[in-house]
Design a protein around this motif. Structure first.
Motif, PDB file in Angstrom:
ATOM      1  N   LEU A 122       0.820  -1.209   0.000  1.00  0.00           N
ATOM      2  CA  LEU A 122       0.000   0.000   0.000  1.00  0.00           C
ATOM      3  C   LEU A 122       0.854   1.259   0.000  1.00  0.00           C
ATOM      4  O   LEU A 122       0.479   2.276  -0.610  1.00  0.00           O
ATOM      5  N   LEU A 123       2.011   1.203   0.669  1.00  0.00           N
ATOM      6  CA  LEU A 123       2.899   2.360   0.654  1.00  0.00           C
ATOM      7  C   LEU A 123       3.466   2.589  -0.750  1.00  0.00           C
ATOM      8  O   LEU A 123       3.583   3.737  -1.207  1.00  0.00           O
ATOM      9  N   LEU A 124       3.804   1.510  -1.447  1.00  0.00           N
ATOM     10  CA  LEU A 124       4.251   1.640  -2.833  1.00  0.00           C
ATOM     11  C   LEU A 124       3.161   2.261  -3.703  1.00  0.00           C
ATOM     12  O   LEU A 124       3.423   3.140  -4.534  1.00  0.00           O
ATOM     13  N   TRP A 125       1.935   1.806  -3.521  1.00  0.00           N
ATOM     14  CA  TRP A 125       0.830   2.335  -4.312  1.00  0.00           C
ATOM     15  C   TRP A 125       0.569   3.806  -3.988  1.00  0.00           C
ATOM     16  O   TRP A 125       0.176   4.579  -4.864  1.00  0.00           O
ATOM     17  N   ALA A 126       0.775   4.194  -2.729  1.00  0.00           N
ATOM     18  CA  ALA A 126       0.504   5.576  -2.322  1.00  0.00           C
ATOM     19  C   ALA A 126       1.523   6.552  -2.910  1.00  0.00           C
ATOM     20  O   ALA A 126       1.172   7.678  -3.268  1.00  0.00           O
ATOM     21  N   HIS A 127       2.794   6.120  -3.025  1.00  0.00           N
ATOM     22  CA  HIS A 127       3.861   7.044  -3.429  1.00  0.00           C
ATOM     23  C   HIS A 127       4.427   6.777  -4.815  1.00  0.00           C
ATOM     24  O   HIS A 127       5.228   7.576  -5.316  1.00  0.00           O
ATOM     25  N   GLY A 128       4.064   5.661  -5.426  1.00  0.00           N
ATOM     26  CA  GLY A 128       4.550   5.387  -6.771  1.00  0.00           C
ATOM     27  C   GLY A 128       6.066   5.304  -6.821  1.00  0.00           C
ATOM     28  O   GLY A 128       6.707   4.687  -5.960  1.00  0.00           O
ATOM     29  N   ARG A 129       6.652   5.956  -7.819  1.00  0.00           N
ATOM     30  CA  ARG A 129       8.096   5.854  -8.012  1.00  0.00           C
ATOM     31  C   ARG A 129       8.885   6.710  -7.036  1.00  0.00           C
ATOM     32  O   ARG A 129      10.115   6.666  -7.049  1.00  0.00           O
ATOM     33  N   GLN A 130       8.212   7.495  -6.210  1.00  0.00           N
ATOM     34  CA  GLN A 130       8.889   8.260  -5.168  1.00  0.00           C
ATOM     35  C   GLN A 130       8.964   7.481  -3.851  1.00  0.00           C
ATOM     36  O   GLN A 130       9.297   8.039  -2.813  1.00  0.00           O
ATOM     37  N   ALA A 131       8.669   6.192  -3.897  1.00  0.00           N
ATOM     38  CA  ALA A 131       8.515   5.409  -2.672  1.00  0.00           C
ATOM     39  C   ALA A 131       9.799   5.064  -1.917  1.00  0.00           C
ATOM     40  O   ALA A 131       9.739   4.876  -0.703  1.00  0.00           O
ATOM     41  N   PRO A 132      10.999   4.919  -2.566  1.00  0.00           N
ATOM     42  CA  PRO A 132      12.144   4.365  -1.823  1.00  0.00           C
ATOM     43  C   PRO A 132      12.453   5.012  -0.474  1.00  0.00           C
ATOM     44  O   PRO A 132      12.652   4.283   0.516  1.00  0.00           O
ATOM     45  N   PRO A 133      12.484   6.358  -0.326  1.00  0.00           N
ATOM     46  CA  PRO A 133      12.760   6.892   1.017  1.00  0.00           C
ATOM     47  C   PRO A 133      11.691   6.520   2.037  1.00  0.00           C
ATOM     48  O   PRO A 133      11.995   6.262   3.208  1.00  0.00           O
ATOM     49  N   ALA A 260      19.389   6.217   5.375  1.00  0.00           N
ATOM     50  CA  ALA A 260      19.080   5.963   3.965  1.00  0.00           C
ATOM     51  C   ALA A 260      18.004   6.893   3.432  1.00  0.00           C
ATOM     52  O   ALA A 260      17.913   7.086   2.209  1.00  0.00           O
ATOM     53  N   ILE A 261      17.184   7.472   4.293  1.00  0.00           N
ATOM     54  CA  ILE A 261      16.090   8.335   3.821  1.00  0.00           C
ATOM     55  C   ILE A 261      16.635   9.525   3.035  1.00  0.00           C
ATOM     56  O   ILE A 261      16.248   9.743   1.884  1.00  0.00           O
ATOM     57  N   PRO A 262      17.551  10.354   3.598  1.00  0.00           N
ATOM     58  CA  PRO A 262      18.099  11.452   2.780  1.00  0.00           C
ATOM     59  C   PRO A 262      18.985  10.952   1.641  1.00  0.00           C
ATOM     60  O   PRO A 262      19.046  11.591   0.574  1.00  0.00           O
ATOM     61  N   LEU A 263      19.680   9.816   1.828  1.00  0.00           N
ATOM     62  CA  LEU A 263      20.527   9.298   0.746  1.00  0.00           C
ATOM     63  C   LEU A 263      19.703   8.924  -0.484  1.00  0.00           C
ATOM     64  O   LEU A 263      20.106   9.181  -1.622  1.00  0.00           O
ATOM     65  N   LEU A 264      18.528   8.328  -0.246  1.00  0.00           N
ATOM     66  CA  LEU A 264      17.692   7.914  -1.376  1.00  0.00           C
ATOM     67  C   LEU A 264      17.026   9.102  -2.062  1.00  0.00           C
ATOM     68  O   LEU A 264      16.575   8.985  -3.199  1.00  0.00           O
ATOM     69  N   ARG A 265      16.952  10.227  -1.381  1.00  0.00           N
ATOM     70  CA  ARG A 265      16.471  11.442  -2.036  1.00  0.00           C
ATOM     71  C   ARG A 265      17.553  12.059  -2.918  1.00  0.00           C
ATOM     72  O   ARG A 265      17.242  12.713  -3.904  1.00  0.00           O
ATOM     73  N   ARG A 266      18.810  11.833  -2.548  1.00  0.00           N
ATOM     74  CA  ARG A 266      19.925  12.484  -3.250  1.00  0.00           C
ATOM     75  C   ARG A 266      20.532  11.591  -4.331  1.00  0.00           C
ATOM     76  O   ARG A 266      20.984  12.082  -5.371  1.00  0.00           O
ATOM     77  N   PHE A 267      20.566  10.274  -4.082  1.00  0.00           N
ATOM     78  CA  PHE A 267      21.217   9.351  -5.008  1.00  0.00           C
ATOM     79  C   PHE A 267      20.206   8.331  -5.520  1.00  0.00           C
ATOM     80  O   PHE A 267      19.182   8.081  -4.882  1.00  0.00           O
ATOM     81  N   SER A 268      20.536   7.710  -6.634  1.00  0.00           N
ATOM     82  CA  SER A 268      19.661   6.682  -7.190  1.00  0.00           C
ATOM     83  C   SER A 268      19.757   5.409  -6.339  1.00  0.00           C
ATOM     84  O   SER A 268      20.769   5.166  -5.670  1.00  0.00           O
ATOM     85  N   PRO A 269      18.712   4.563  -6.370  1.00  0.00           N
ATOM     86  CA  PRO A 269      18.781   3.291  -5.640  1.00  0.00           C
ATOM     87  C   PRO A 269      19.968   2.429  -6.051  1.00  0.00           C
ATOM     88  O   PRO A 269      20.531   1.699  -5.220  1.00  0.00           O
ATOM     89  N   TRP A 270      20.366   2.510  -7.327  1.00  0.00           N
ATOM     90  CA  TRP A 270      21.508   1.708  -7.787  1.00  0.00           C
ATOM     91  C   TRP A 270      22.771   2.068  -7.014  1.00  0.00           C
ATOM     92  O   TRP A 270      23.519   1.187  -6.571  1.00  0.00           O
ATOM     93  N   TRP A 271      23.019   3.368  -6.828  1.00  0.00           N
ATOM     94  CA  TRP A 271      24.222   3.794  -6.119  1.00  0.00           C
ATOM     95  C   TRP A 271      24.155   3.444  -4.633  1.00  0.00           C
ATOM     96  O   TRP A 271      25.178   3.075  -4.029  1.00  0.00           O
TER      97      TRP A 271
END
Length: 384
Positions: A122-133, A260-271
């Protein structure tokens, strides 16, 4: 970290509270095990069947929850699983026979993983591609629940002298979450929302690689947490100090998910994933060569492991259409990894000595790195 919509912001806070409850429920079994053994008149060897029962419940719940979330409003599914989880927690102190207690723990494991998988979906559905952080923050709440619940048990024993009140307190907390969930509409799957960007076509290899990595990661996490104390004891560390290593690992893992929350806002999940794997391999090498104290290695390995699962989960949402069934498969793969991989550590330590433990960890990290490289290559080839 702005929410996708005001509604997404509100439901996200509810999912954080749900994951705190799931973490507390999951973390209570270990500290309460001696009390449950005394209650049922079981030896520690006999009472260990509860862990197998919970794992089997987790695996069945992984398959069940995906189908439920896809077919029914997600908040109704979460509410039903919270009720089942509360019922299981409330019943455990009354389950005087080992067979009855095992059945209750099986149902509790089913409810826990269903609530866990449901909240993640449900969290993925709520935020879509902005979900990782947000996923990283969600998993921090799960770890926080694991960390807090032993303190709840200690406080309950000091105040009442009976462990049962710890189970009842967590059950009551789970029931209190029903009202906040009931007042909000459930997020819908991306395919049902016109504003969601189109997803790439279905690719079985991508899903297979993700499932392989989830199973490897969870197996590695459980292997380190479950065996580092035994490894340290065999390596000559006093048992009192060795017992603290798993705690240091979990503390670093929880702190790393916040980082990881600020890191995922600044860098891609791959990095972020590459950084985690590099730090993990460096920690394993330091353990093998004795470059750092075991306490420092436990902290570094926990930090390295912290962001892998939530970042992989968020990345999967960017590269595939993630519905409830997909999430169920992910948690099933995690359950299989949690049962299979740690079973390798015991025979290796027995036959090859303590030097086999860091080699096993580095081998698992190496396989994760190879799978991540293969996934990246697959994405580039299919999207070219």
């Amino acid at each position: 970290m702005p929410a996708t919509t005001p509604h997404a912001h509100r439901v996200t806070h509810r999912y954080f509270l749900v994951m705190l409850a799931v973490g507390m429920s999951g973390g209570l079994l270990g500290p309460a095990l001696p009390h449950l053994a005394a209650m049922t008149g079981s030896t520690m060897g006999q009472i260990s069947v509860l862990f197998t029962a919970r794992a089997l419940g987790n695996m069945l719940g992984s398959l069940l929850s995906g189908r439920l979330v896809d077919r029914f409003p997600g908040h109704r599914v979460l509410a039903a699983m919270l009720v089942l989880m509360a019922a299981g927690l409330a019943a455990m102190p009354f389950s005087q026979g080992l067979a009855v207690l095992t059945a209750v723990v099986f149902l509790l494991g089913l409810a826990e993983v269903s609530a866990n998988a449901g909240a993640n979906t449900l969290l993925l559905w709520a935020h879509g591609r902005q979900a990782p952080p947000w996923i990283s923050a969600l998993h921090f709440c799960f770890g926080l629940g694991n960390t807090l619940v032993p303190l709840v048990l200690v406080a309950v024993l000091a105040l009442t002298g009976h462990f049962a009140w710890a189970f009842w307190a967590v059950a009551l907390y789970a029931l209190l979450l029903l009202w906040p969930l009931a007042g909000l509409a459930s997020p819908t799957a991306p395919a049902a929302r016109e504003e969601e960007a189109p997803m790439p076509p279905a690719d079985g290899w991508r899903l297979a690689l993700f499932l392989f990595m989830f199973g490897l990661y969870v197996g590695m996490e459980i292997t380190f947490a479950g065996w580092v104390t035994a490894y340290a004891t065999l390596a000559g560390m006093p048992s009192e100090e060795a017992a603290l290593l798993a705690t240091l690992f979990w503390l670093a893992l929880s702190a790393g998910r916040l980082l990881a929350i600020p890191l995922l806002r600044r860098f891609s999940p791959w990095w972020v994933l590459r950084g985690c794997l590099a730090l993990g391999l460096a920690s394993g090498l330091a353990l093998q060569l004795g470059w750092l104290p075991l306490a420092v290695v436990s902290l570094l390995f926990g930090l390295a492991a912290s962001a892998i699962f939530p970042t992989l989960f968020g990345l999967s949402n960017q590269l595939m259409t993630v519905n409830g069934r997909t999430t169920g498969r992910i948690f099933l793969a995690a359950g299989v990894g949690a049962m299979a991989v740690p079973s390798l550590a015991g025979p290796l330590l027995e036959r090859a000595g303590t030097g086999a433990f860091p080699l096993l960890l580095m081998a698992l990290l190496g396989l994760l790195a190879v799978a991540l490289f293969a996934l990246r290559a697959r994405v580039r080839r299919t999207e070219a």
